[in-house]
Design an enzyme around this catalytic site. Structure first.
Site, PDB file in Angstrom:
ATOM      1  N   SER A  47     -15.122 -35.235 -35.886  1.00 56.96           N
ATOM      2  CA  SER A  47     -15.820 -35.340 -36.023  1.00 56.96           C
ATOM      3  C   SER A  47     -16.731 -33.779 -36.517  1.00 56.96           C
ATOM      4  O   SER A  47     -16.197 -32.759 -36.614  1.00 56.96           O
ATOM      5  CB  SER A  47     -16.484 -34.428 -34.425  1.00 56.96           C
ATOM      6  OG  SER A  47     -18.473 -34.237 -34.451  1.00 56.96           O
ATOM      7  N   TYR A  72     -13.980 -30.549 -26.834  1.00 59.24           N
ATOM      8  CA  TYR A  72     -14.125 -31.058 -27.752  1.00 59.24           C
ATOM      9  C   TYR A  72     -14.201 -30.735 -29.335  1.00 59.24           C
ATOM     10  O   TYR A  72     -13.870 -31.355 -29.998  1.00 59.24           O
ATOM     11  CB  TYR A  72     -15.669 -32.151 -27.610  1.00 59.24           C
ATOM     12  CG  TYR A  72     -16.265 -32.935 -28.444  1.00 59.24           C
ATOM     13  CD1 TYR A  72     -15.052 -34.603 -28.308  1.00 59.24           C
ATOM     14  CD2 TYR A  72     -17.217 -33.033 -29.248  1.00 59.24           C
ATOM     15  CE1 TYR A  72     -16.017 -35.399 -28.719  1.00 59.24           C
ATOM     16  CE2 TYR A  72     -17.411 -33.883 -30.152  1.00 59.24           C
ATOM     17  CZ  TYR A  72     -16.485 -35.307 -29.835  1.00 59.24           C
ATOM     18  OH  TYR A  72     -16.916 -36.379 -31.289  1.00 59.24           O
TER      19      TYR A  72
END
Length: 256
Positions: A142, A155
């Site tokens: 990401s 995350y």
């Protein structure tokens, strides 16, 4: 159970019931391609499989929680011929609205799904690829892997780990004919994205993301990051002094 073998090009996608995963399955679905699709939601998995078969692909589904490491490893090692493995399964968690820490049970589950299962999948499929001297592994990181976002610390950490792991694999395996790519999306429309706090600039559809990912994999790009200019800005956060990057992140709406 004996090893499953197919002469046609084969693509494995984990998290095939997610927004990006299902879009990738549809992107690769065509006659002459065998798709191995993993997901937890049986109904959604069957729905994606049916749509892919309608496009001519041969589809093998596996309902499985990637946190069941023993079952995951056993299944993967039974699939001898895999040309492309897209490690896509992922979850998210975030701090509470009043700044409460992420529940530890959610952090553990997130690390199991986002990082540990990704590493296990890569290790499970590598022996056959190395023996053949060909194959490709794509890991979903990401843009949050460049610089941790205050609202999603666990995350961000997991995606930074996936990025580092994938880049290390690429360097290790390049001389053996095994290609490894790290995919670094920004915001892609999905229930998981909708649930994330903070602004979501340059939001893409899953279909647009899947097309970009496929092109990047065909070109064997080391990092497939999008969208521009969010990917450039995220990269700058990683190279600027950390104090300045933290200030910028707060100024654009992530954190107090």
């Amino acid at each position: 159970m004996g090893a499953i073998k197919h002469a046609s090009p084969s693509v494995l996608i984990t998290g095939a019931t997610s927004a990006i995963g299902s879009a990738l399955a549809m992107e690769y679905a065509q006659a002459g391609v065998t798709l191995y699709l993993q997901g937890r939601d049986v109904a959604k998995l069957n729905e994606v499989a049916t749509a892919c078969r309608q496009k001519g692909a041969e589809v093998v589904t596996r309902q499985l929680d990637v946190r069941d490491f023993a079952a995951l490893d056993s299944w993967l090692r039974d699939l001898e011929v895999l040309d492309l493995v897209i490690i896509n399964a992922g979850v998210n968690t975030n701090i509470g609205p009043a700044g409460e820490p992420e529940p530890w049970s959610e952090v553990e589950a997130l690390l199991d799904v986002n990082l540990k299962s990704a590493m296990l999948i890569a290790q499970a499929v590598l022996p056959a690829m190395r023996q053949r001297g060909k194959g490709q592994i794509a890991l979903l990181s990401s843009l949050a892997g460049y610089f941790g976002l205050p609202v999603t610390p666990a995350y961000s950490a997991s995606k930074a780990g996936v990025k580092a792991y994938g880049e290390a694999l690429r360097g290790w395996l390049a001389s053996e004919g095994v290609r490894v790519n790290v995919i670094m999306p920004g915001y892609v429309k999905s229930p998981m994205c909708d649930a994330m706090p903070g602004p979501k600039p340059f939001l893409w559809t899953p279909q647009r993301a899947a097309r970009t990912i496929r092109r990047g994999l065909q070109r064997n790009q080391a990092r497939i990051s999008f969208p521009f200019p969010l990917n450039l800005g995220s990269w700058f956060l990683a190279v600027l002094p950390a104090g300045l990057s933290s200030l910028i992140v707060r100024m654009v709406g992530y954190g107090d």
